[in-house]
Motif scaffolding. Structure first.
Motif, PDB file in Angstrom:
ATOM      1  N   TRP A 298      -0.362 -77.076   2.670  1.00  0.00           N
ATOM      2  CA  TRP A 298      -1.564 -77.073   2.181  1.00  0.00           C
ATOM      3  C   TRP A 298      -2.424 -75.786   2.166  1.00  0.00           C
ATOM      4  CZ3 TRP A 298      -3.736 -80.432  -1.044  1.00  0.00           C
ATOM      5  CH2 TRP A 298      -3.518 -81.631  -1.284  1.00  0.00           C
ATOM      6  N   GLN A 299      -1.862 -75.186   3.353  1.00  0.00           N
ATOM      7  CA  GLN A 299      -2.478 -73.752   3.574  1.00  0.00           C
ATOM      8  C   GLN A 299      -1.954 -72.788   2.569  1.00  0.00           C
ATOM      9  OE1 GLN A 299      -4.586 -74.028   6.103  1.00  0.00           O
ATOM     10  NE2 GLN A 299      -3.621 -76.039   6.406  1.00  0.00           N
ATOM     11  N   TYR A 300      -0.642 -72.877   2.193  1.00  0.00           N
ATOM     12  CA  TYR A 300       0.036 -72.021   1.004  1.00  0.00           C
ATOM     13  C   TYR A 300      -0.452 -72.412  -0.132  1.00  0.00           C
ATOM     14  CZ  TYR A 300       3.397 -71.039   4.593  1.00  0.00           C
ATOM     15  OH  TYR A 300       4.326 -70.784   5.821  1.00  0.00           O
ATOM     16  N   LEU A 301      -0.995 -73.702  -0.463  1.00  0.00           N
ATOM     17  CA  LEU A 301      -1.452 -74.006  -1.648  1.00  0.00           C
ATOM     18  C   LEU A 301      -2.856 -73.425  -1.920  1.00  0.00           C
ATOM     19  CD1 LEU A 301      -0.883 -77.870  -2.247  1.00  0.00           C
ATOM     20  CD2 LEU A 301      -0.174 -75.877  -3.658  1.00  0.00           C
ATOM     21  N   ARG A 302      -3.567 -73.213  -0.865  1.00  0.00           N
ATOM     22  CA  ARG A 302      -5.001 -72.464  -1.040  1.00  0.00           C
ATOM     23  C   ARG A 302      -4.989 -71.141  -1.602  1.00  0.00           C
ATOM     24  NH1 ARG A 302      -5.857 -75.942   3.818  1.00  0.00           N
ATOM     25  NH2 ARG A 302      -7.837 -77.280   3.441  1.00  0.00           N
ATOM     26  N   VAL A 303      -3.837 -70.489  -0.983  1.00  0.00           N
ATOM     27  CA  VAL A 303      -3.587 -69.261  -1.426  1.00  0.00           C
ATOM     28  C   VAL A 303      -3.305 -69.051  -2.958  1.00  0.00           C
ATOM     29  CG1 VAL A 303      -2.283 -66.970  -1.211  1.00  0.00           C
ATOM     30  CG2 VAL A 303      -2.979 -68.478   0.919  1.00  0.00           C
ATOM     31  N   ASP A 304      -2.182 -69.912  -3.312  1.00  0.00           N
ATOM     32  CA  ASP A 304      -1.793 -69.994  -4.609  1.00  0.00           C
ATOM     33  C   ASP A 304      -3.003 -70.363  -5.494  1.00  0.00           C
ATOM     34  OD1 ASP A 304      -0.064 -70.229  -6.884  1.00  0.00           O
ATOM     35  OD2 ASP A 304       0.103 -72.305  -6.755  1.00  0.00           O
ATOM     36  N   ALA A 305      -3.906 -71.399  -5.267  1.00  0.00           N
ATOM     37  CA  ALA A 305      -4.841 -71.695  -6.168  1.00  0.00           C
ATOM     38  C   ALA A 305      -6.253 -70.969  -6.089  1.00  0.00           C
ATOM     39  CB  ALA A 305      -5.138 -73.348  -5.795  1.00  0.00           C
ATOM     40  N   VAL A 306      -6.444 -70.505  -4.949  1.00  0.00           N
ATOM     41  CA  VAL A 306      -7.982 -69.825  -4.581  1.00  0.00           C
ATOM     42  C   VAL A 306      -7.701 -68.212  -4.329  1.00  0.00           C
ATOM     43  CG1 VAL A 306     -10.067 -69.848  -3.484  1.00  0.00           C
ATOM     44  CG2 VAL A 306      -8.829 -71.827  -3.963  1.00  0.00           C
ATOM     45  N   TYR A 307      -7.064 -68.024  -3.234  1.00  0.00           N
ATOM     46  CA  TYR A 307      -6.940 -66.527  -2.560  1.00  0.00           C
ATOM     47  C   TYR A 307      -5.761 -65.712  -3.142  1.00  0.00           C
ATOM     48  CZ  TYR A 307     -10.612 -69.226   0.109  1.00  0.00           C
ATOM     49  OH  TYR A 307     -11.509 -69.767   0.554  1.00  0.00           O
ATOM     50  N   ASN A 308      -5.578 -65.689  -4.206  1.00  0.00           N
ATOM     51  CA  ASN A 308      -4.359 -65.079  -4.863  1.00  0.00           C
ATOM     52  C   ASN A 308      -4.483 -64.004  -5.230  1.00  0.00           C
ATOM     53  OD1 ASN A 308      -5.769 -65.741  -7.197  1.00  0.00           O
ATOM     54  ND2 ASN A 308      -4.919 -67.657  -7.835  1.00  0.00           N
ATOM     55  N   GLN A 309      -5.618 -62.977  -5.177  1.00  0.00           N
ATOM     56  CA  GLN A 309      -5.673 -61.754  -5.541  1.00  0.00           C
ATOM     57  C   GLN A 309      -4.672 -60.551  -5.227  1.00  0.00           C
ATOM     58  OE1 GLN A 309      -8.036 -63.698  -4.089  1.00  0.00           O
ATOM     59  NE2 GLN A 309      -9.271 -64.463  -5.827  1.00  0.00           N
ATOM     60  N   ASP A 310      -4.280 -61.078  -3.853  1.00  0.00           N
ATOM     61  CA  ASP A 310      -3.272 -59.916  -3.428  1.00  0.00           C
ATOM     62  C   ASP A 310      -1.605 -60.349  -3.789  1.00  0.00           C
ATOM     63  OD1 ASP A 310      -1.087 -59.293  -1.136  1.00  0.00           O
ATOM     64  OD2 ASP A 310      -2.748 -57.756  -0.811  1.00  0.00           O
ATOM     65  N   ARG A 311      -0.853 -59.443  -4.383  1.00  0.00           N
ATOM     66  CA  ARG A 311       0.211 -60.048  -4.988  1.00  0.00           C
ATOM     67  C   ARG A 311       1.228 -60.325  -3.789  1.00  0.00           C
ATOM     68  NH1 ARG A 311       3.721 -57.040  -8.027  1.00  0.00           N
ATOM     69  NH2 ARG A 311       3.575 -55.444  -6.809  1.00  0.00           N
ATOM     70  N   GLU A 312       1.279 -59.543  -2.652  1.00  0.00           N
ATOM     71  CA  GLU A 312       2.363 -59.758  -1.856  1.00  0.00           C
ATOM     72  C   GLU A 312       2.026 -61.158  -0.972  1.00  0.00           C
ATOM     73  OE1 GLU A 312       5.060 -58.732  -0.655  1.00  0.00           O
ATOM     74  OE2 GLU A 312       5.365 -56.698  -1.544  1.00  0.00           O
ATOM     75  N   GLU A 313       0.864 -61.417  -0.797  1.00  0.00           N
ATOM     76  CA  GLU A 313       0.524 -62.679  -0.052  1.00  0.00           C
ATOM     77  C   GLU A 313       0.465 -63.690  -1.138  1.00  0.00           C
ATOM     78  OE1 GLU A 313      -0.135 -62.856   3.065  1.00  0.00           O
ATOM     79  OE2 GLU A 313       0.139 -60.858   3.293  1.00  0.00           O
ATOM     80  N   HIS A 314       0.369 -63.629  -2.269  1.00  0.00           N
ATOM     81  CA  HIS A 314       0.465 -64.599  -3.421  1.00  0.00           C
ATOM     82  C   HIS A 314       2.151 -65.198  -3.424  1.00  0.00           C
ATOM     83  CE1 HIS A 314      -0.570 -66.298  -7.430  1.00  0.00           C
ATOM     84  NE2 HIS A 314      -0.299 -67.315  -6.683  1.00  0.00           N
ATOM     85  N   ALA A 315       2.815 -64.000  -3.561  1.00  0.00           N
ATOM     86  CA  ALA A 315       4.207 -64.122  -3.644  1.00  0.00           C
ATOM     87  C   ALA A 315       4.816 -64.861  -2.305  1.00  0.00           C
ATOM     88  CB  ALA A 315       5.180 -63.043  -3.705  1.00  0.00           C
ATOM     89  N   ARG A 316       4.388 -64.696  -1.084  1.00  0.00           N
ATOM     90  CA  ARG A 316       4.582 -65.132   0.218  1.00  0.00           C
ATOM     91  C   ARG A 316       4.387 -66.566   0.116  1.00  0.00           C
ATOM     92  NH1 ARG A 316       1.573 -63.496   5.650  1.00  0.00           N
ATOM     93  NH2 ARG A 316       2.304 -65.051   6.980  1.00  0.00           N
ATOM     94  N   ALA A 317       3.031 -66.940  -0.537  1.00  0.00           N
ATOM     95  CA  ALA A 317       2.772 -68.395  -0.543  1.00  0.00           C
ATOM     96  C   ALA A 317       3.649 -69.241  -1.680  1.00  0.00           C
ATOM     97  CB  ALA A 317       1.157 -68.771  -0.952  1.00  0.00           C
ATOM     98  N   LEU A 318       3.869 -68.699  -2.695  1.00  0.00           N
ATOM     99  CA  LEU A 318       4.789 -69.190  -3.763  1.00  0.00           C
ATOM    100  C   LEU A 318       6.193 -69.442  -3.222  1.00  0.00           C
ATOM    101  CD1 LEU A 318       3.777 -67.438  -7.014  1.00  0.00           C
ATOM    102  CD2 LEU A 318       3.445 -69.832  -6.467  1.00  0.00           C
ATOM    103  N   TYR A 319       6.746 -68.608  -2.547  1.00  0.00           N
ATOM    104  CA  TYR A 319       8.029 -68.585  -1.854  1.00  0.00           C
ATOM    105  C   TYR A 319       8.018 -69.779  -0.821  1.00  0.00           C
ATOM    106  CZ  TYR A 319      12.134 -67.379   1.244  1.00  0.00           C
ATOM    107  OH  TYR A 319      13.230 -67.442   2.031  1.00  0.00           O
TER     108      TYR A 319
END
Length: 367
Positions: A298-319
């Motif tokens: 659920w924490q990673y989903l929040r990054v993917d859906a909402v807090y996805n402005q930073d490419r590195e952090e978004h990639a980390r969540a998707l991984y």
């Protein structure tokens, strides 16, 4: 007649008032159209360029500066701006045409360098443009060495605003080449630069900790961040960033109890979206370490859906979502969707895309 890049460069001078002034072409910090700021440059440092516009002084930070047109007695405004304009024009070309035009731009900068030696600031700027030009030239000409160009520039110039983007460019190149130690050393130098403002030093030291963590040197990263935190005031607005970064290193070492409070405080606070992405991803790691994979998802989903402005952090969540949807939910379709999204060119060059590609290629080769 030159293309749009040169036209923009000449517009710097056309837009300036009748009396000769310096002109800075800067990015709009609010994301709007780039603008020209004309006046008299008063000071240059790693904090940026202070320019007097009318009766007021404006400090333009390094990351917002696109180009500077200095008013010099022995060089006309058009002559000073022509190399930069042609550089922008060359970048619209491809292949052999770009290679040839960028080589011509290098020759123009070298000629201009000889003429501006009486102005240390203008000379430093032209040398900076040459170093950054090497980045683009190297893509078309393997004989060009941008690492050496940037290292030489940084060695000769530590006090101007250019040291900040030059360091970031050099560190990025070194990381891409696998030279983590070299990249870390570049950031460490910037972080220890006494002329750099506190926010620049902090950003550089956070990069040092990130590279240490990437090399699995979490204990070293933790000590680095503790030293940074010790030098900050309790009410420093960047304190939360440091605490989140520190918590990430502790989670990676299994020190989940120490990391829990600052991470939960960060996601409940009013920080910016980048901070939220860091905190939610770190909280996801925390829950995985604590054997709560569903909460982690659920924490990673929040990054993917909402807090996805930073490419590195978004990639980390998707991984992590790629892994968890299959392992926790048994949802192969969602897992594949996350992997496909991570493999997109949007995340080219990110650490977690590289990890995913390496793992999937390894799986294909396995018997």
């Amino acid at each position: 007649m030159f293309a749009a890049g040169l036209a923009m460069c000449f517009s710097l001078f056309a837009a300036a008032p009748s009396r000769a002034q310096d002109t800075i072409h800067r990015r709009d910090p609010k994301g709007g159209k780039d603008v020209n700021v004309s006046g008299v440059i008063e000071q240059e440092s790693p904090a940026g360029v202070k320019i007097k516009v009318g009766k007021e002084s404006v400090l333009i930070p390094p990351e917002d500066i696109v180009h500077i047109a200095y008013h010099l007695g022995n060089v006309s405004e058009i002559e000073f701006g022509t190399p930069y304009g042609k550089e922008q024009q060359a970048m619209t070309k491809t292949g052999a045409a770009r290679k040839a035009e960028l080589a011509e731009v290098q020759t123009l900068y070298q000629g201009l360098e000889k003429k501006v030696k009486g102005s240390p600031e203008a000379l430093r700027y032209i040398q900076y443009r040459e170093a950054m030009l090497a980045l683009d030239r190297a893509k078309e000409d393997p004989a060009v060495d941008p690492v050496t160009a940037l290292k030489d520039f940084r060695t000769a110039n530590s006090g101007g605003w250019e040291i900040v983007p030059a360091t970031k460019a050099l560190a990025g190149l070194l990381e891409a080449k696998g030279d983590q130690a070299g990249a870390r050393a570049a950031y460490e130098e910037l972080g220890a630069n006494p002329e750099a403002p506190k926010d620049v030093q902090l950003s550089a030291n956070l990069q040092v900790a990130r590279i240490l963590s990437r090399d699995n040197k979490y204990a070293d990263a933790e000590q680095k961040l503790k030293a940074v935190a010790a030098g900050m005031k309790p009410d420093d607005p960047q304190q939360t960033y440091v605490q989140v970064a520190l918590a990430q290193t502790q989670v990676a070492q299994g020190k989940v109890k120490e990391a829990e409070a600052p991470l939960k405080a960060a996601v409940k606070g009013t920080g910016d979206d980048h901070l939220k992405s860091l905190a939610y991803n770190a909280l996801g790691d925390y829950y995985q370490q604590n054997k709560q994979p569903d909460e982690a998802l659920w924490q990673y989903l929040r990054v993917d859906a909402v807090y996805n402005q930073d490419r590195e952090e978004h990639a980390r969540a998707l991984y992590n979502l790629w892994k968890l949807f299959e392992a926790v939910r048994g949802d192969q379709q969602r897992s594949n969707e996350c992997l496909q999204k991570l493999e997109d060119k949007t995340f080219a060059g990110t650490d977690y895309q590289a990890r995913a590609i390496k793992e999937t290629e390894g799986a294909k080769k396995a018997p």
